[in-house]
Design a protein around this motif. Structure first.
Motif, mmCIF file in Angstrom:
data_model
loop_
_atom_site.group_PDB
_atom_site.id
_atom_site.type_symbol
_atom_site.label_atom_id
_atom_site.label_comp_id
_atom_site.label_asym_id
_atom_site.label_seq_id
_atom_site.Cartn_x
_atom_site.Cartn_y
_atom_site.Cartn_z
ATOM 1 N N ARG A 124 0.685 -1.592 0.272
ATOM 2 C CA ARG A 124 -0.225 0.297 -0.099
ATOM 3 C C ARG A 124 1.197 1.205 0.101
ATOM 4 O O ARG A 124 1.275 1.721 0.704
ATOM 5 C CB ARG A 124 -0.806 0.178 1.335
ATOM 6 N N SER A 127 -3.100 6.484 1.501
ATOM 7 C CA SER A 127 -4.669 5.993 1.369
ATOM 8 C C SER A 127 -5.571 7.913 1.095
ATOM 9 O O SER A 127 -4.865 8.979 1.921
ATOM 10 C CB SER A 127 -4.868 5.914 2.914
ATOM 11 N N ASP A 227 -7.431 3.681 -1.352
ATOM 12 C CA ASP A 227 -6.440 3.004 -1.149
ATOM 13 C C ASP A 227 -5.580 2.513 -2.289
ATOM 14 O O ASP A 227 -6.635 2.715 -3.706
ATOM 15 C CB ASP A 227 -5.211 1.603 -0.255
ATOM 16 N N TRP A 229 -2.588 1.087 -5.090
ATOM 17 C CA TRP A 229 -1.121 -0.144 -3.879
ATOM 18 C C TRP A 229 -0.775 -0.411 -5.525
ATOM 19 O O TRP A 229 -0.642 -0.218 -6.553
ATOM 20 C CB TRP A 229 -1.963 -1.378 -3.926
#
Length: 258
Positions: A124, A127, A227, A229
């Protein structure tokens, strides 16, 4: 024509039926599709594993991302990496479609959907938030939508169903049943530009929309998180040039939106 060439053409004829406009698989050809795909996967796996042994900071890296994330985060990361390692060339694929890393359509992908394939390494990066925006000209002409009225009597701009199948039932949790979708696009940058042009109200990533002087955030209490990634294939993850770009990408996202 040689005997080998004649035999090859005869075999080809058994696999395909020629029509006036294209070739169509016969039943024999259809039976070979699955084995051919298995061979393709095996060849791609061998290529990945050989490439994964590469210790050189040279060669090409293919990175897949969206146009909006590309502009704000990925391109600055590529510029930074290239200044340190000029021997690395980058191919940047910008699309809402998800690149297939197993088939080496890309070496690295920056996605907003977390994959679950076991052969992929996932990290990740950030956010981020979305908000609801409209242009100053639109709000002056049509008024500001009020929370709870479902965007009644307002025009909306949204992603195509292929990009966001559940949209636009709500923008940041605010129901949109009273509004009318007048414009759709598969491009996140085009969505921002459409809202800035006054076509309608949109849910947009804040890191992008907040930089547009023509856009105003409405219902600021409404927001949604998503999010981002970083995805790479396990066979390629430790390749020197892949790691160089990953470090630059992590740094770009760590710096956050402007």
């Amino acid at each position: 024509m040689t005997r080998a060439a004649t035999a090859a053409l005869s075999y080809f004829a058994r696999l395909f039926l020629r029509t006036p406009s294209l070739y169509v698989l016969t039943s024999a050809g259809e039976a070979l599709v699955e084995p051919a795909e298995a061979i393709e996967r095996s060849v791609a796996q061998m290529e990945r594993r050989v490439t994964g042994l590469d210790e050189q900071l040279t060669g090409s890296v293919r990175v897949a991302t969206t146009d909006s994330l590309g502009k704000r985060f990925v391109l600055p990361a590529i510029a930074r990496m290239r200044s340190e390692h000029p021997g690395i060339e980058v191919v940047c694929l910008t699309s809402q479609d998800i690149a297939n890393l197993t088939r080496r359509e890309a070496d690295i992908a920056i996605r907003t959907i977390r994959p679950d394939a076991p052969d992929l390494i996932v990290r990740r990066l950030a956010s981020l938030k979305t908000g609801i925006y409209a242009s100053r000209a639109y709000l002056a002409a049509r008024g500001t939508p009020a929370p709870g009225n479902g965007f009644s009597d307002h025009d909306l701009v949204a992603y195509q169903h292929s990009v966001a199948p559940t949209m636009p039932f709500a923008f940041c949790g605010e129901p949109t049943g009273g509004g009318k979708v007048v414009f759709r696009t598969s491009s996140s940058i085009t969505l921002v530009e459409a809202a800035a042009a006054g076509i309608g109200v949109a849910e947009l990533p804040c890191y992008r929309a907040d930089t547009e002087s023509d856009l105003v955030r409405i219902m600021p209490e409404r927001s949604a998180d998503f999010d981002v990634w970083l995805v790479a294939h396990a066979d390629l993850y430790k390749t020197a040039r892949i790691q160089a770009l990953i470090r630059a990408l992590v740094g770009a996202f760590d710096s956050g939106p402007p």
